[in-house]
Design an enzyme around this catalytic site. Structure first.
Site, PDB file in Angstrom:
ATOM      1  N   HIS A   1      41.899  41.614  47.757  1.00  0.00           N
ATOM      2  CA  HIS A   1      40.900  42.672  47.947  1.00  0.00           C
ATOM      3  C   HIS A   1      41.017  43.275  49.331  1.00  0.00           C
ATOM      4  O   HIS A   1      41.322  42.581  50.295  1.00  0.00           O
ATOM      5  CB  HIS A   1      39.479  42.150  47.714  1.00  0.00           C
ATOM      6  CG  HIS A   1      39.139  40.897  48.452  1.00  0.00           C
ATOM      7  ND1 HIS A   1      39.603  39.656  48.066  1.00  0.00           N
ATOM      8  CD2 HIS A   1      38.400  40.685  49.564  1.00  0.00           C
ATOM      9  CE1 HIS A   1      39.147  38.734  48.897  1.00  0.00           C
ATOM     10  NE2 HIS A   1      38.429  39.336  49.839  1.00  0.00           N
TER      11      HIS A   1
ATOM     12  N   HIS B   1      38.908  45.073  52.241  1.00  0.00           N
ATOM     13  CA  HIS B   1      37.576  45.401  52.759  1.00  0.00           C
ATOM     14  C   HIS B   1      37.660  46.769  53.429  1.00  0.00           C
ATOM     15  O   HIS B   1      38.593  47.026  54.204  1.00  0.00           O
ATOM     16  CB  HIS B   1      37.152  44.417  53.858  1.00  0.00           C
ATOM     17  CG  HIS B   1      36.922  43.012  53.405  1.00  0.00           C
ATOM     18  ND1 HIS B   1      35.664  42.491  53.174  1.00  0.00           N
ATOM     19  CD2 HIS B   1      37.789  41.992  53.184  1.00  0.00           C
ATOM     20  CE1 HIS B   1      35.768  41.212  52.834  1.00  0.00           C
ATOM     21  NE2 HIS B   1      37.050  40.884  52.828  1.00  0.00           N
TER      22      HIS B   1
HETATM   23  P1  AMP Z   1      37.060  37.356  51.752  1.00  0.00           P
HETATM   24  O1  AMP Z   1      36.286  36.448  52.647  1.00  0.00           O
HETATM   25  O2  AMP Z   1      37.987  38.268  52.492  1.00  0.00           O
HETATM   26  O3  AMP Z   1      37.736  36.607  50.631  1.00  0.00           O
HETATM   27  O4  AMP Z   1      35.990  38.345  51.122  1.00  0.00           O
HETATM   28  C1  AMP Z   1      35.272  38.074  49.976  1.00  0.00           C
HETATM   29  C2  AMP Z   1      34.116  39.028  50.004  1.00  0.00           C
HETATM   30  O5  AMP Z   1      33.559  39.086  48.706  1.00  0.00           O
HETATM   31  C3  AMP Z   1      32.988  38.635  50.965  1.00  0.00           C
HETATM   32  O6  AMP Z   1      32.792  39.672  51.908  1.00  0.00           O
HETATM   33  C4  AMP Z   1      31.786  38.449  50.030  1.00  0.00           C
HETATM   34  O7  AMP Z   1      30.576  38.879  50.619  1.00  0.00           O
HETATM   35  C5  AMP Z   1      32.184  39.299  48.836  1.00  0.00           C
HETATM   36  N1  AMP Z   1      31.567  38.911  47.576  1.00  0.00           N
HETATM   37  C6  AMP Z   1      31.520  37.661  47.037  1.00  0.00           C
HETATM   38  N2  AMP Z   1      30.879  37.706  45.846  1.00  0.00           N
HETATM   39  C7  AMP Z   1      30.551  38.993  45.639  1.00  0.00           C
HETATM   40  C8  AMP Z   1      29.852  39.687  44.590  1.00  0.00           C
HETATM   41  N3  AMP Z   1      29.376  39.026  43.519  1.00  0.00           N
HETATM   42  N4  AMP Z   1      29.671  41.016  44.714  1.00  0.00           N
HETATM   43  C9  AMP Z   1      30.139  41.683  45.794  1.00  0.00           C
HETATM   44  N5  AMP Z   1      30.790  41.103  46.808  1.00  0.00           N
HETATM   45  C10 AMP Z   1      30.980  39.774  46.739  1.00  0.00           C
END
Ligand code: AMP
Length: 130
Positions: free
Chosen positions: A115, A117
């Site tokens: 993903h 950001h």
């Molecule tokens: P990472 O730490 O780079 O793997 O980012 C994962 C991101 O996913 C974090 O910023 C979380 O806040 C976000 N996240 C986790 N679950 C959800 C969800 N159900 N809806 C939207 N964002 C989410």
């Protein structure tokens, strides 16, 4: 607030990720862009005024960027183009924003479904947490 650094230490590769479930609309998310290859939705724990994620609908082996192969080039390019388009749609195009891909434990990755950001809507600082 959940400590992302801590969560990243125990996060594992899952067969079906929370993002797969968002793609299938099994769990709710605020989706702001969708096409046949990807989805953009607002991060549930935003770190800035605007914070959204761009994900491939089909992870296709991309648990993280470290798994990228030549065959992923078109998909990765598409995700970047969509990130820029949606950033413009969100009004970030004029003043700027930041793109982040967290990779692995030391990169604070917590969801093993690639993903991007996109973070902005306010002045950001540099360097980002080191
Ligand atoms: P990472 O730490 O780079 O793997 O980012 C994962 C991101 O996913 C974090 O910023 C979380 O806040 C976000 N996240 C986790 N679950 C959800 C969800 N159900 N809806 C939207 N964002 C989410």
């Amino acid at each position: 607030m959940v400590d992302e650094q801590q969560v990243a230490q125990t996060a594992v590769v899952e067969e079906v990720t929370i993002f797969d479930r968002i793609v299938k609309k099994e769990i709710p998310a605020t989706i702001i862009y969708e096409d046949d290859k990807c989805l953009a939705f607002r991060d549930i724990a935003p770190v800035a005024k605007v914070h959204f994620l761009v994900i491939p609908k089909d992870r296709d082996g991309l648990t993280g960027l470290s798994k990228a192969e030549d065959r992923h080039a078109d998909l990765l390019g598409h995700l970047m183009v969509v990130a820029a388009k949606v950033a413009n749609q969100e009004g970030l195009g004029t003043n700027g924003y930041r793109i982040v891909i967290n990779e692995g434990k030391e990169g604070c990755q917590s969801v093993y479904h690639l993903h991007i950001h996109v973070i902005g809507g306010q002045q950001l600082s540099w360097p980002p947490g080191v």
